[in-house]
Design a protein around this motif. Structure first.
Motif, PDB file in Angstrom:
ATOM      1  N   VAL A 173     -15.572-110.136  13.402  1.00 41.63           N
ATOM      2  CA  VAL A 173     -15.488-110.562  11.988  1.00 41.63           C
ATOM      3  C   VAL A 173     -15.420-112.072  12.040  1.00 41.63           C
ATOM      4  O   VAL A 173     -14.361-112.672  11.914  1.00 41.63           O
ATOM      5  CB  VAL A 173     -14.206-110.065  11.276  1.00 41.63           C
ATOM      6  CG1 VAL A 173     -14.414-110.059   9.759  1.00 41.63           C
ATOM      7  CG2 VAL A 173     -13.746-108.725  11.758  1.00 41.63           C
TER       8      VAL A 173
ATOM      9  N   LEU B 298     -11.670 -99.314   8.789  1.00 44.88           N
ATOM     10  CA  LEU B 298     -11.684 -98.695  10.125  1.00 44.88           C
ATOM     11  C   LEU B 298     -10.787 -97.453  10.157  1.00 44.88           C
ATOM     12  O   LEU B 298     -10.987 -96.562  10.962  1.00 44.88           O
ATOM     13  CB  LEU B 298     -11.202 -99.699  11.184  1.00 44.88           C
ATOM     14  CG  LEU B 298     -12.246-100.629  11.793  1.00 44.88           C
ATOM     15  CD1 LEU B 298     -11.565-101.604  12.742  1.00 44.88           C
ATOM     16  CD2 LEU B 298     -13.323 -99.840  12.541  1.00 44.88           C
TER      17      LEU B 298
ATOM     18  N   VAL C 291     -10.936-109.717   6.939  1.00 46.96           N
ATOM     19  CA  VAL C 291     -10.481-109.013   8.139  1.00 46.96           C
ATOM     20  C   VAL C 291      -9.700-107.758   7.736  1.00 46.96           C
ATOM     21  O   VAL C 291      -9.900-106.671   8.271  1.00 46.96           O
ATOM     22  CB  VAL C 291      -9.607-109.935   9.019  1.00 46.96           C
ATOM     23  CG1 VAL C 291      -9.174-109.210  10.291  1.00 46.96           C
ATOM     24  CG2 VAL C 291     -10.350-111.225   9.361  1.00 46.96           C
TER      25      VAL C 291
ATOM     26  N   GLN D 170     -15.417-102.327  19.241  1.00 44.54           N
ATOM     27  CA  GLN D 170     -14.974-103.712  19.046  1.00 44.54           C
ATOM     28  C   GLN D 170     -15.937-104.358  18.064  1.00 44.54           C
ATOM     29  O   GLN D 170     -17.129-104.406  18.308  1.00 44.54           O
ATOM     30  CB  GLN D 170     -14.998-104.478  20.370  1.00 44.54           C
ATOM     31  CG  GLN D 170     -14.103-103.868  21.432  1.00 44.54           C
ATOM     32  CD  GLN D 170     -14.229-104.617  22.742  1.00 44.54           C
ATOM     33  OE1 GLN D 170     -14.173-105.839  22.772  1.00 44.54           O
ATOM     34  NE2 GLN D 170     -14.417-103.886  23.821  1.00 44.54           N
ATOM     35  N   ILE D 171     -15.407-104.821  16.962  1.00 43.94           N
ATOM     36  CA  ILE D 171     -16.269-105.345  15.894  1.00 43.94           C
ATOM     37  C   ILE D 171     -15.904-106.800  15.597  1.00 43.94           C
ATOM     38  O   ILE D 171     -14.751-107.093  15.276  1.00 43.94           O
ATOM     39  CB  ILE D 171     -16.111-104.495  14.613  1.00 43.94           C
ATOM     40  CG1 ILE D 171     -16.414-103.029  14.932  1.00 43.94           C
ATOM     41  CG2 ILE D 171     -17.026-105.007  13.509  1.00 43.94           C
ATOM     42  CD1 ILE D 171     -16.096-102.085  13.812  1.00 43.94           C
TER      43      ILE D 171
ATOM     44  N   LEU E  30     -11.779-104.823   6.422  1.00 47.62           N
ATOM     45  CA  LEU E  30     -12.448-104.105   7.500  1.00 47.62           C
ATOM     46  C   LEU E  30     -11.437-103.281   8.306  1.00 47.62           C
ATOM     47  O   LEU E  30     -11.718-102.146   8.703  1.00 47.62           O
ATOM     48  CB  LEU E  30     -13.206-105.091   8.405  1.00 47.62           C
ATOM     49  CG  LEU E  30     -14.139-104.452   9.438  1.00 47.62           C
ATOM     50  CD1 LEU E  30     -15.066-103.407   8.814  1.00 47.62           C
ATOM     51  CD2 LEU E  30     -14.981-105.534  10.124  1.00 47.62           C
ATOM     52  N   ALA E  31     -10.244-103.847   8.506  1.00 49.94           N
ATOM     53  CA  ALA E  31      -9.197-103.105   9.220  1.00 49.94           C
ATOM     54  C   ALA E  31      -8.873-101.811   8.474  1.00 49.94           C
ATOM     55  O   ALA E  31      -8.753-100.737   9.072  1.00 49.94           O
ATOM     56  CB  ALA E  31      -7.938-103.960   9.364  1.00 49.94           C
TER      57      ALA E  31
ATOM     58  N   LEU F  81     -10.803-105.297  16.102  1.00 44.38           N
ATOM     59  CA  LEU F  81     -11.546-106.309  15.351  1.00 44.38           C
ATOM     60  C   LEU F  81     -11.383-107.639  16.068  1.00 44.38           C
ATOM     61  O   LEU F  81     -10.294-107.961  16.538  1.00 44.38           O
ATOM     62  CB  LEU F  81     -10.969-106.452  13.938  1.00 44.38           C
ATOM     63  CG  LEU F  81     -11.219-105.304  12.979  1.00 44.38           C
ATOM     64  CD1 LEU F  81     -10.593-105.617  11.621  1.00 44.38           C
ATOM     65  CD2 LEU F  81     -12.712-105.056  12.819  1.00 44.38           C
TER      66      LEU F  81
END
Ligand code: ZN
Length: 657
Positions: free
Chosen positions: A649, A634, A627, A646-647, A630-631, A582
């Motif tokens: 945020v 994932l 963050v 690779q995203i 989303l982590a 991220l």
């Protein structure tokens, strides 16, 4: 056995039900009497119904309540006359009994009454107390248990042979009570099960329980069968982390879902697991019908592993949501593993569940040791175990079981966990049901959270020794590793290349890059053994795709880490380990950003603080929680087929897009 009754506290109780609550809690405080929802109590009273008639009502402990914390609302009011009539029926199926209990309550929202409600109803005393006291079971679970009980108690108790709890037991107790009870009777011992006491008031019934159990304890002491000292640990230390993770994978495969495996290696457990007769004494049936144990030995860890106890369950599930899991596990997964090197490993769908198992088996060990010292432990016969397992009533209760969380039974390790994004990651993983090992150089991490699912450890990640110790502790507590969140990092003050000192450069590299290489290397063998595959999340930075002036060391360290993650994605795919990154930007709710720093930076760009916070394409503020969520995702099923990604945020960054 301690009498905890206090006159002043009792005097403060208002009425029969409050006194019932009071002494129930006293019983609950003694774990050698009742454990995790075991035991039950009742009081008979009369209440005015809607027609103005006085109606006898039995307030009996409801399921889902522990005696230690019970409140008045935890008692189910059931019409007493109806229960007494039921007791006269020649037979009653378990589902119909539950139906009768539920449809004859006087309060619709009361909890499900205890399955022992009819038994409470037939005893002709206002107060009835029932426990599964360790001391009683230690004595009844021996070859001549009944004779010993009669020797201890004479005509003060009625003795009832073992019958599975439910209608048949209530009927048998009624019969035996009518036949045996006399002027001295103050209790009833149920072989392989527990003990009832009763009395005219709360104090009498409670004190009779304490007195009766104390006599059993004294008897055990007289035969040197009370304190059975453990043999001190003499064997060499095992390689715990690897063994635990391998064991956990085997157990999880057997169950069909990930499990927490918690190690207990105190002398009591190690010396029990190393007994010469462990294979025979641990492979008998359960100590009480609270516990269902199917037993067998399995080859584990490639060595002559120890006794292996399968399908361990409490049927009076103290937590309804756990009940369904317990049923599922009963089919396939062991709950307790005894190994001469590891000691006792308790298995559960969550760390909480494993802790309950550990408590119960800890008491079972006491019972087995005492009964063995007394002349030979003898558990319930196999047929009764089978009966309990397929018990209709239990099945009915279990069908109402709760929903599983996505990361139930899984273990995550988060670095830099005491603040900011790391701390938010801990939250996001915990709410999804994971057990979390949280590491931080800040000691605040240790006490940051409570609960069985959390282990906070102070750890300097630049020390390989410290990290290995922390990892070992994590493995002892939870048994494996499924998810790794590499978050720890430093962001040094701005410095242009021409003034950048070598030591500063190396310091940043050591923490942001080298430490993560070491972590990945040490965690790899464990992640490989994750039942659903390992997941690694790297908290990168916008600086990877869009570096900033004055941040050479930081940007270079994060870019190198990014490249490391990409190589890991290539190398570890075959091990079913996913690794994704991220790239957050401008996350201001972290320790780095004080209001003063924020105000100064905003001024520097000629913006208000709010404008500065939302200085991105979407004009939105990015928080630690954004963050972290989303982590966590994932690591979930949405990204099950993604690795090496690779995203960003960052609310959208025109230099990245
Ligand atoms: Zn019972």
């Amino acid at each position: 056995m301690q009498n905890l009754w206090e006159d002043a506290a009792a005097a403060a109780q208002n009425g029969e039900l409050e006194l019932r609550v009071y002494t129930s809690r006293l019983l609950g405080r003694d774990k050698s009497l009742v454990l995790h929802g075991g035991g039950n109590t009742s009081v008979k009273t009369t209440e005015k119904n809607l027609f103005g008639e006085e109606e006898p009502v039995l307030y009996v402990k409801g399921s889902g309540w522990d005696l230690e914390a019970i409140e008045a609302a935890g008692f189910s009011p059931v019409r007493l006359e109806h229960l007494r009539r039921l007791a006269e029926l020649p037979a009653l199926s378990d589902p119909e009994m539950v139906n009768q209990l539920l449809t004859h309550q006087t309060r619709a929202n009361a909890p499900v009454p205890s399955v022992e409600a009819i038994l409470h109803a037939i005893l002709p005393y206002p107060y009835v107390d029932h426990t599964h006291a360790d001391a009683i079971i230690s004595i009844t679970n021996t070859e001549d248990g009944e004779a010993r009980i009669r020797e201890i108690y004479g005509d003060t108790v009625v003795v009832v042979p073992y019958v599975m709890p439910g209608f048949d037991l209530a009927r048998l107790c009624a019969e035996r009570f009518d036949a045996e009870a006399g002027p001295h009777t103050i209790g009833m011992v149920l072989l392989n099960h527990g003990i009832f006491s009763f009395g005219q008031d709360a104090k009498e019934s409670y004190e009779r329980m304490i007195g009766l159990v104390a006599r059993a304890e004294d008897y055990l002491k007289r035969y040197n069968a009370w304190d059975v000292p453990p043999v001190a640990d003499t064997l060499v230390k095992v390689e715990v982390a690897g063994d635990m993770a391998r064991l956990r994978l085997d157990l999880s495969k057997a169950a069909g879902f990930p499990l927490i495996v918690s190690r207990h290696a105190e002398d009591k457990y190690l010396s029990f697991a190393r007994r010469d007769d462990i294979a025979s004494i641990s492979q008998q049936g359960p100590a009480t019908p609270d516990h269902v144990i199917r037993t067998k030995r399995l080859p584990l860890l490639g060595r002559d592993v120890a006794a292996y106890v399968e399908g361990y369950q409490k049927y009076f599930a103290s937590h309804e949501p756990l009940a369904q899991e317990r049923k599922t596990m009963l089919d396939a997964a062991p709950r307790v593993v005894l190994d001469s090197a590891l000691g006792m490993c308790a298995v559960g769908k969550s760390a909480q569940d494993a802790a309950v198992v550990a408590d119960i088996y800890g008491h079972t060990i006491d019972i087995i040791l005492r009964a063995t010292a007394l002349g030979g432990y003898q558990a319930l016969p196999a047929k009764d175990i089978f009966d309990v397992e397929y018990w209709d009533l239990e099945q009915a209760k279990l069908r109402k079981g709760g929903k599983l969380l996505p990361f139930s039974g899984e273990v995550a390790l988060v670095t830099g966990a005491a603040s900011g994004i790391g701390r938010a990651c801990v939250e996001s993983l915990l709410v999804r049901g994971a057990a979390v090992v949280a590491l931080d150089v800040d000691a605040a991490v240790v006490t940051m959270k409570n609960g069985a699912n959390f282990l906070g450890l102070q750890c300097d990640l630049t020390s390989e020794t410290q990290f290995k110790q922390a990892l070992e502790q994590g493995m002892e507590k939870f048994g494996g590793l499924d998810m790794l969140v590499l978050n720890a990092g430093i962001f040094p003050g701005g410095c242009r290349i021409e003034s950048l000192k070598t030591e500063e450069w190396q310091r940043v590299m050591r923490i942001n890059l080298d430490a993560n290489l070491m972590l990945m290397r040490e965690c790899h063998p464990l992640l490989k053994l994750a039942p659903r595959g390992g997941r690694v999340v790297v908290i990168g930075s916008k600086n990877v795709p869009a570096p900033g002036p004055g941040a050479a060391a930081y940007s270079a360290s994060k870019a190198a880490l990014n490249q490391l993650a990409r190589v890991a994605a290539l190398e570890w795919g075959a091990d079913n380990i996913r690794i994704n990154s991220l790239h957050p930007n401008a996350v201001f709710d972290t320790g780095l950003w004080t209001p003063e720093v924020l105000a100064a930076r905003a001024r520097h760009y000629g913006l208000t603080v709010d404008e500065y916070k939302k200085n991105n394409v979407l004009k939105t503020e990015v928080t630690s929680r954004d963050v972290a969520e989303l982590a966590a995702e994932l690591c979930g099923s949405l990204f099950a087929k993604t690795t090496g990604a690779q995203i960003p945020v960052d609310g959208g960054n025109d230099r990245v897009i």
